[in-house]
Design a protein around this motif. Structure first.
Motif, PDB file in Angstrom:
ATOM      1  N   HIS A 396       0.835  -1.201   0.000  1.00  0.00           N
ATOM      2  CA  HIS A 396       0.000   0.000   0.000  1.00  0.00           C
ATOM      3  C   HIS A 396       0.868   1.249   0.000  1.00  0.00           C
ATOM      4  CE1 HIS A 396      -3.630   2.382   0.879  1.00  0.00           C
ATOM      5  NE2 HIS A 396      -2.863   3.086   1.693  1.00  0.00           N
ATOM      6  N   THR A 397       0.428   2.252  -0.739  1.00  0.00           N
ATOM      7  CA  THR A 397       1.066   3.565  -0.722  1.00  0.00           C
ATOM      8  C   THR A 397      -0.008   4.612  -0.446  1.00  0.00           C
ATOM      9  OG1 THR A 397       2.742   2.875  -2.334  1.00  0.00           O
ATOM     10  CG2 THR A 397       2.435   5.250  -2.009  1.00  0.00           C
ATOM     11  N   GLY A 398       0.263   5.508   0.495  1.00  0.00           N
ATOM     12  CA  GLY A 398      -0.727   6.514   0.838  1.00  0.00           C
ATOM     13  C   GLY A 398      -0.094   7.757   1.421  1.00  0.00           C
ATOM     14  N   ARG A 399      -0.890   8.812   1.518  1.00  0.00           N
ATOM     15  CA  ARG A 399      -0.452  10.080   2.088  1.00  0.00           C
ATOM     16  C   ARG A 399      -0.427   9.995   3.611  1.00  0.00           C
ATOM     17  NH1 ARG A 399      -3.614  13.953   2.146  1.00  0.00           N
ATOM     18  NH2 ARG A 399      -5.524  12.742   1.826  1.00  0.00           N
ATOM     19  N   ALA A 400       0.613  10.533   4.208  1.00  0.00           N
ATOM     20  CA  ALA A 400       0.748  10.504   5.663  1.00  0.00           C
ATOM     21  C   ALA A 400      -0.194  11.516   6.317  1.00  0.00           C
ATOM     22  CB  ALA A 400       2.182  10.809   6.060  1.00  0.00           C
ATOM     23  N   VAL A 401      -0.837  11.069   7.384  1.00  0.00           N
ATOM     24  CA  VAL A 401      -1.567  11.945   8.291  1.00  0.00           C
ATOM     25  C   VAL A 401      -0.881  11.784   9.643  1.00  0.00           C
ATOM     26  CG1 VAL A 401      -3.770  12.463   9.381  1.00  0.00           C
ATOM     27  CG2 VAL A 401      -3.712  11.668   7.002  1.00  0.00           C
ATOM     28  N   VAL A 402      -0.220  12.838  10.115  1.00  0.00           N
ATOM     29  CA  VAL A 402       0.739  12.715  11.209  1.00  0.00           C
ATOM     30  C   VAL A 402       0.165  13.247  12.522  1.00  0.00           C
ATOM     31  CG1 VAL A 402       3.063  13.289  11.986  1.00  0.00           C
ATOM     32  CG2 VAL A 402       2.611  12.969   9.537  1.00  0.00           C
ATOM     33  N   PHE A 403       0.382  12.460  13.589  1.00  0.00           N
ATOM     34  CA  PHE A 403       0.025  12.880  14.947  1.00  0.00           C
ATOM     35  C   PHE A 403       1.301  12.863  15.788  1.00  0.00           C
ATOM     36  CE2 PHE A 403      -3.692  10.759  13.128  1.00  0.00           C
ATOM     37  CZ  PHE A 403      -4.646  11.757  13.251  1.00  0.00           C
ATOM     38  N   ASP A 404       1.502  13.916  16.573  1.00  0.00           N
ATOM     39  CA  ASP A 404       2.752  14.093  17.298  1.00  0.00           C
ATOM     40  C   ASP A 404       2.754  13.521  18.712  1.00  0.00           C
ATOM     41  OD1 ASP A 404       4.276  15.364  15.293  1.00  0.00           O
ATOM     42  OD2 ASP A 404       3.188  17.234  15.645  1.00  0.00           O
ATOM     43  N   SER A 405       1.649  12.981  19.136  1.00  0.00           N
ATOM     44  CA  SER A 405       1.575  12.361  20.456  1.00  0.00           C
ATOM     45  C   SER A 405       0.237  11.658  20.567  1.00  0.00           C
ATOM     46  CB  SER A 405       1.692  13.401  21.577  1.00  0.00           C
ATOM     47  OG  SER A 405       0.577  14.273  21.560  1.00  0.00           O
ATOM     48  N   VAL A 406       0.094  10.861  21.593  1.00  0.00           N
ATOM     49  CA  VAL A 406      -1.192  10.213  21.852  1.00  0.00           C
ATOM     50  C   VAL A 406      -2.268  11.276  22.077  1.00  0.00           C
ATOM     51  CG1 VAL A 406      -2.447   8.671  23.396  1.00  0.00           C
ATOM     52  CG2 VAL A 406      -0.061   8.196  22.845  1.00  0.00           C
ATOM     53  N   GLU A 407      -1.915  12.303  22.806  1.00  0.00           N
ATOM     54  CA  GLU A 407      -2.886  13.356  23.108  1.00  0.00           C
ATOM     55  C   GLU A 407      -3.298  14.103  21.837  1.00  0.00           C
ATOM     56  OE1 GLU A 407      -0.876  11.956  26.555  1.00  0.00           O
ATOM     57  OE2 GLU A 407       0.006  12.825  24.740  1.00  0.00           O
ATOM     58  N   ASP A 408      -2.334  14.355  20.955  1.00  0.00           N
ATOM     59  CA  ASP A 408      -2.633  15.008  19.681  1.00  0.00           C
ATOM     60  C   ASP A 408      -3.572  14.142  18.854  1.00  0.00           C
ATOM     61  OD1 ASP A 408      -2.456  16.776  17.452  1.00  0.00           O
ATOM     62  OD2 ASP A 408      -0.816  15.589  16.623  1.00  0.00           O
ATOM     63  N   MET A 409      -3.307  12.831  18.822  1.00  0.00           N
ATOM     64  CA  MET A 409      -4.162  11.920  18.067  1.00  0.00           C
ATOM     65  C   MET A 409      -5.578  11.912  18.621  1.00  0.00           C
ATOM     66  SD  MET A 409      -5.595   8.629  18.391  1.00  0.00           S
ATOM     67  CE  MET A 409      -4.534   7.761  19.534  1.00  0.00           C
ATOM     68  N   ARG A 410      -5.700  11.831  19.925  1.00  0.00           N
ATOM     69  CA  ARG A 410      -7.036  11.770  20.527  1.00  0.00           C
ATOM     70  C   ARG A 410      -7.806  13.068  20.314  1.00  0.00           C
ATOM     71  NH1 ARG A 410      -4.947   8.755  26.043  1.00  0.00           N
ATOM     72  NH2 ARG A 410      -4.974   6.631  25.196  1.00  0.00           N
ATOM     73  N   ALA A 411      -7.092  14.179  20.277  1.00  0.00           N
ATOM     74  CA  ALA A 411      -7.756  15.467  20.100  1.00  0.00           C
ATOM     75  C   ALA A 411      -8.246  15.678  18.677  1.00  0.00           C
ATOM     76  CB  ALA A 411      -6.798  16.593  20.484  1.00  0.00           C
ATOM     77  N   ARG A 412      -7.564  15.059  17.699  1.00  0.00           N
ATOM     78  CA  ARG A 412      -7.879  15.387  16.303  1.00  0.00           C
ATOM     79  C   ARG A 412      -8.434  14.245  15.473  1.00  0.00           C
ATOM     80  NH1 ARG A 412      -4.050  16.877  12.798  1.00  0.00           N
ATOM     81  NH2 ARG A 412      -2.252  15.971  13.887  1.00  0.00           N
ATOM     82  N   ILE A 413      -8.410  13.013  15.985  1.00  0.00           N
ATOM     83  CA  ILE A 413      -8.754  11.865  15.154  1.00  0.00           C
ATOM     84  C   ILE A 413     -10.178  11.936  14.616  1.00  0.00           C
ATOM     85  CG2 ILE A 413      -9.535  10.360  17.040  1.00  0.00           C
ATOM     86  CD1 ILE A 413      -7.354   9.258  14.072  1.00  0.00           C
ATOM     87  N   ASP A 414     -11.094  12.540  15.357  1.00  0.00           N
ATOM     88  CA  ASP A 414     -12.489  12.629  14.914  1.00  0.00           C
ATOM     89  C   ASP A 414     -12.870  14.019  14.408  1.00  0.00           C
ATOM     90  OD1 ASP A 414     -13.014   9.961  15.409  1.00  0.00           O
ATOM     91  OD2 ASP A 414     -13.694  10.322  17.458  1.00  0.00           O
TER      92      ASP A 414
END
Length: 569
Positions: A396-414
């Motif tokens: 698979h090849t795809g565009r990166a969607v980057v999160f800088d920490s667990v907290e960053d991921m939880r804040a922005r994933i939705d």
């Protein structure tokens, strides 16, 4: 002279003190040279999977007494995966160090290691390997199968599945809450092929348990019967002078890696086996998992890679029935703690349910070994468990969607404005041994809500942390070096193309070397790294190795031996 006699023997003041303070129900003949056995017990009310180990310890005591030894309950640091913050892995090395020092400092000649939840068996084996006194493992065993509305619930695995259904709108929070008591219905550790089950099997494959005990349900009376037999056997091991280094050789680790693939075991076994090998001086590398495990068929139809649960596997013939099917891939190793080689132990085991345990001729998957990936994104390696991944995403090849920490991921994933689609590659960094610290089990990050609502249930995810052995998905993890140690992962930007090719064992960031050299690490990422100023966390960050070396502390690699500590009285 035995270690305990060095404490108790003689007529001087020190020997008097050692004997006198132990005479609280201990008979006089406890000091006459018979083996003194520590029961390294990780029971704790705050480690739910290990709460029953006090009962197991009593059976061990009975066996030790029967064999002429003197048993001593020795409580250990207990690590409960489900309840500890930030992650139990942060304290695996501390638990191993504490166990090592307690075993070396006390008047014991051998040890029975009681573990259940994920980190307890690895920590105890690391300790026993470093001390070098006779040792034997008793795995605490899985909980009984849970069911909800007529269908089985896999501990851990169905948490991930059901929580995603809630987020996708297909299951109410009330229904989700109702599954809790149905999923966890008895004593014992997770009943899927998670890390606890996996490490029980690794202990047996390494030769450190009595044959057939791994996978015995925690509530099964046969666990107590085998614990009694283990108590008897450790006394015999002391008399024979058999140590962990005599059993856990390079050949034993070869067999463990074959077993890991055949049962569809947890990726966490990689860091644990590397750490145990490091304590023994066994030359084991992350590449050995690919070299030895490649081509090994997946035979166990258990969640998360299959359908059934641990109670079913035990009923269907158990771990040694699985190994019998792949015995042609095993190598001759030294005798196990039971006195015979692992290969010799396989003759009497059969498969009784071929839907749960498949034959080598009809496996779930032909090639189930953990794959080690390399490339400019993981120069020191990263791993993926193909058996738990979506086949169509293994290339698979795809565009990166980057999160800088667990907290960053939880804040922005939705976030509805998140620039993500089903073909994107989710990147979560700052979660390695040093970055978080402790490599939390967050690599199988939840999918963005906007993607879930379109019916998508898997995406390629890349992380320098770990994931639960009960989890599933196309997850690249243990990326080394991690972002916090200067790894390329720290330089990935949103929109970069990332190519995953498991067949080619490659993980490539399609950014030129010149462009990477010109990039700097974002301040928001550096700010997210752990920055302790004292205590264990500070010591851990200063000395922890990377995932490809087992994430042990650098000064704990190797064995110190069983030498008795200097007298202080």
């Amino acid at each position: 002279m035995s270690r305990s006699v060095e404490f108790y023997g003689g007529e001087d003041r020190n020997a008097y003190i050692h004997r006198a303070w132990m005479r609280r129900g201990v008979p006089d003949h406890a000091f006459d040279g018979r083996p003194n056995i520590a029961i390294a017990n990780t029971a704790s009310d705050l480690s739910p999977c290990n709460t029953h180990l006090d009962e197991v310890a009593q059976s061990v005591k009975n066996g030790v007494y029967e064999a002429g030894g003197v048993p001593h309950n020795l409580p250990m640091v207990s690590l409960g995966e489900t309840t500890m913050r930030t992650t139990a892995m942060l304290w695996r090395n501390m638990a191993a160090m504490a166990a090592e020092e307690l075993l070396r400092a006390n008047p014991v000649d051998g040890v029975v290691l009681l573990g259940g939840c994920d980190k307890t068996i690895p920590a105890l084996l690391m300790a026993a390997a470093s001390v070098g006194i006779p040792a034997i493992v008793i795995p605490g065993g899985p909980m009984l199968n849970g069911t909800f509305r007529g269908r089985p619930l896999g501990c851990g695995t169905d948490v991930w599945r059901l929580s995603e259904e809630v987020r996708a709108g297909g299951l109410s929070n009330r229904e989700f809450r109702a599954t809790e008591s149905s999923m966890i219905r008895s004593r014992g550790h997770c009943n899927t092929m998670g890390t606890a089950s996996t490490m029980a099997f690794m202990a047996e494959a390494l030769g450190m348990t009595l044959p057939g005990i791994a996978g015995t349900p925690a509530s099964d009376s046969r666990l107590l019967e085998r614990s009694h037999a283990t108590g008897r056997r450790i006394v015999e091991l002391v008399h024979g002078g058999v140590t962990p280094a005599d059993i856990m050789t390079k050949e034993a680790f070869h067999n463990a890696i074959v077993a890991l693939a055949a049962v569809g075991g947890s990726t966490n076994a990689v860091v644990h086996l590397l750490a145990i090998a490091g304590r023994l001086g066994v030359d084991l590398s992350v590449d050995d998992f690919d070299r030895i495990g490649g081509g090994v068929p997946l035979l166990v139809n258990l969640q998360p890679a299959g359908q059934h649960l641990m109670e079913d596997m035990f009923r269907a013939g158990g771990f040694l029935a699985v190994l019998r099917e792949v015995r042609g891939l095993l190598v001759e190793a030294p005798p196990t703690v039971a006195g015979r080689s692992l290969l010799d132990e396989l003759e009497d085991w059969e498969i009784w349910d071929s839907d749960v345990i498949r034959s080598a001729d009809a496996p779930l998957q032909r090639d189930a070994g953990i794959a080690v990936l390399r490339g400019n994104l993981a120069p020191a390696g990263a791993i993926i468990k193909p058996a738990a991944a979506t086949p169509g995403l293994l290339t698979h090849t795809g565009r990166a969607v980057v999160f800088d920490s667990v907290e960053d991921m939880r804040a922005r994933i939705d976030d509805p404005d998140l620039d993500v689609d089903a073909d994107s590659v989710l990147v979560l960094r700052g979660c390695g041994p040093r970055g978080y610290p402790g490599m939390p089990e967050v690599a199988n990050m939840p999918l963005p809500r906007k993607v879930l609502e379109r019916g998508v249930r898997d995406m390629v995810r890349i992380c320098d942390g770990r994931m639960s052995g009960t989890a599933y998905g196309t997850v690249v993890l243990h990326v080394a070096p991690e972002a916090a140690a200067g790894g390329t992962l720290a330089l990935v930007e949103d929109g970069d193309l990332i190519e995953l090719d498991v067949a080619a064992r490659s993980l490539t960031l399609h950014v030129s070397d010149d462009e990477l050299a010109a990039r700097t690490v974002a301040a928001r990422l550096q700010d997210a790294y752990a920055a302790p100023t004292r205590g264990w966390e500070q010591l851990y960050i200063d000395h922890v190795q990377q995932a490809d070396a087992g994430a042990d502390l650098d000064f704990l690699v190797g064995a110190t031996g069983p030498g008795v500590m200097r007298e202080s009285h």
